[in-house]
Write a protein that holds these residues in place. Structure first.
Motif, PDB file in Angstrom:
ATOM      1  N   ILE A  19       2.110   1.306   6.575  1.00  0.00           N
ATOM      2  CA  ILE A  19       2.410   0.902   5.433  1.00  0.00           C
ATOM      3  C   ILE A  19       1.091   1.596   4.549  1.00  0.00           C
ATOM      4  O   ILE A  19       0.147   1.240   4.750  1.00  0.00           O
ATOM      5  CB  ILE A  19       2.271  -0.463   5.522  1.00  0.00           C
ATOM      6  CG1 ILE A  19       3.597  -1.072   6.240  1.00  0.00           C
ATOM      7  CG2 ILE A  19       2.597  -0.949   3.945  1.00  0.00           C
ATOM      8  CD1 ILE A  19       3.504  -2.656   6.555  1.00  0.00           C
ATOM      9  N   ARG A  24      -1.642  -1.202  -0.735  1.00  0.00           N
ATOM     10  CA  ARG A  24      -2.218  -1.098   0.640  1.00  0.00           C
ATOM     11  C   ARG A  24      -2.850   0.173   0.675  1.00  0.00           C
ATOM     12  O   ARG A  24      -2.556   1.186   0.909  1.00  0.00           O
ATOM     13  CB  ARG A  24      -1.190  -1.217   1.538  1.00  0.00           C
ATOM     14  CG  ARG A  24      -0.309  -2.640   1.421  1.00  0.00           C
ATOM     15  CD  ARG A  24      -0.830  -3.707   2.156  1.00  0.00           C
ATOM     16  NE  ARG A  24      -1.166  -3.463   3.620  1.00  0.00           N
ATOM     17  CZ  ARG A  24      -0.369  -3.958   4.610  1.00  0.00           C
ATOM     18  NH1 ARG A  24       0.855  -4.648   4.266  1.00  0.00           N
ATOM     19  NH2 ARG A  24      -0.701  -3.848   5.615  1.00  0.00           N
ATOM     20  N   ARG A  45       5.297   4.395   5.215  1.00  0.00           N
ATOM     21  CA  ARG A  45       6.169   3.463   5.275  1.00  0.00           C
ATOM     22  C   ARG A  45       5.998   2.611   4.003  1.00  0.00           C
ATOM     23  O   ARG A  45       4.798   2.319   3.598  1.00  0.00           O
ATOM     24  CB  ARG A  45       6.248   2.484   6.372  1.00  0.00           C
ATOM     25  CG  ARG A  45       6.607   3.171   7.855  1.00  0.00           C
ATOM     26  CD  ARG A  45       6.686   2.258   9.033  1.00  0.00           C
ATOM     27  NE  ARG A  45       7.536   1.101   8.775  1.00  0.00           N
ATOM     28  CZ  ARG A  45       7.098  -0.282   8.852  1.00  0.00           C
ATOM     29  NH1 ARG A  45       5.894  -0.588   9.160  1.00  0.00           N
ATOM     30  NH2 ARG A  45       8.390  -1.239   8.667  1.00  0.00           N
ATOM     31  N   LEU A  46       7.253   2.039   3.510  1.00  0.00           N
ATOM     32  CA  LEU A  46       7.054   1.116   2.298  1.00  0.00           C
ATOM     33  C   LEU A  46       6.253   1.844   1.111  1.00  0.00           C
ATOM     34  O   LEU A  46       5.388   0.959   0.656  1.00  0.00           O
ATOM     35  CB  LEU A  46       6.554  -0.219   2.487  1.00  0.00           C
ATOM     36  CG  LEU A  46       7.414  -0.929   3.677  1.00  0.00           C
ATOM     37  CD1 LEU A  46       6.807  -2.070   4.204  1.00  0.00           C
ATOM     38  CD2 LEU A  46       8.817  -1.303   3.283  1.00  0.00           C
ATOM     39  N   SER A  50       8.642  -2.285  -1.042  1.00  0.00           N
ATOM     40  CA  SER A  50       9.822  -3.038  -0.830  1.00  0.00           C
ATOM     41  C   SER A  50      10.289  -3.118  -2.240  1.00  0.00           C
ATOM     42  O   SER A  50      11.096  -4.003  -2.691  1.00  0.00           O
ATOM     43  CB  SER A  50       9.617  -4.349  -0.339  1.00  0.00           C
ATOM     44  OG  SER A  50       8.917  -4.439   0.864  1.00  0.00           O
ATOM     45  N   GLU A  82       4.970  -6.443   5.639  1.00  0.00           N
ATOM     46  CA  GLU A  82       6.227  -5.668   5.849  1.00  0.00           C
ATOM     47  C   GLU A  82       7.079  -5.948   4.315  1.00  0.00           C
ATOM     48  O   GLU A  82       7.930  -5.233   4.047  1.00  0.00           O
ATOM     49  CB  GLU A  82       7.084  -5.979   6.821  1.00  0.00           C
ATOM     50  CG  GLU A  82       6.396  -5.908   8.269  1.00  0.00           C
ATOM     51  CD  GLU A  82       6.514  -4.289   8.678  1.00  0.00           C
ATOM     52  OE1 GLU A  82       7.778  -3.567   8.404  1.00  0.00           O
ATOM     53  OE2 GLU A  82       5.695  -3.615   9.430  1.00  0.00           O
ATOM     54  N   ALA A  85       4.356  -5.767   0.525  1.00  0.00           N
ATOM     55  CA  ALA A  85       2.802  -5.210   0.903  1.00  0.00           C
ATOM     56  C   ALA A  85       1.981  -6.496   1.165  1.00  0.00           C
ATOM     57  O   ALA A  85       0.957  -6.182   0.883  1.00  0.00           O
ATOM     58  CB  ALA A  85       2.175  -4.167  -0.197  1.00  0.00           C
TER      59      ALA A  85
END
Length: 106
Positions: A19, A24, A45-46, A50, A82, A85
């Motif tokens: 992530i 992050r 990822r992400l 989100s 998830e 963040a």
């Protein structure tokens, strides 16, 4: 980051999926250099936290009952990082709104 660093020690590792987004940033100092030195690719990822970083959400935004952004906001079902963040939704919307002033229209 702890798990990613353990994975970096494995022979034959080609990539790590982590992530990473403006909320992050720890991988910059904790992981990126080590991964580069070992020739390990990073799969992000992400990147939009989100959806928060699309700038389209408000504190009134509702999600479907089956959407993790509804049922995992506080880490009830899996790691809180998830979802948004790891930020509380309202705080994430606030920060994303502040970022709008730093980006070009559209």
């Amino acid at each position: 980051m702890e798990e990613a660093l353990i994975c970096l020690e494995q022979e034959g590792l080609a990539s790590l999926q982590i992530i990473f987004n403006i909320f992050r940033q720890k991988p910059i100092t904790a992981l990126f250099k080590a991964a580069q030195e070992k020739g390990v690719a990073i799969i992000v990822r992400l990147p939009l936290a989100s959806g928060l970083l699309t700038g389209k959400m408000t504190t009134d935004t509702k999600f479907a009952k089956t959407d993790h952004r509804n049922f995992n906001r506080d880490g009830q079902s899996f790691n809180v990082g998830e979802t948004f963040a790891g930020l509380p939704f309202d705080k994430g919307v606030e920060l994303a709104d502040e970022l709008k002033a730093l980006s070009r229209p559209g």
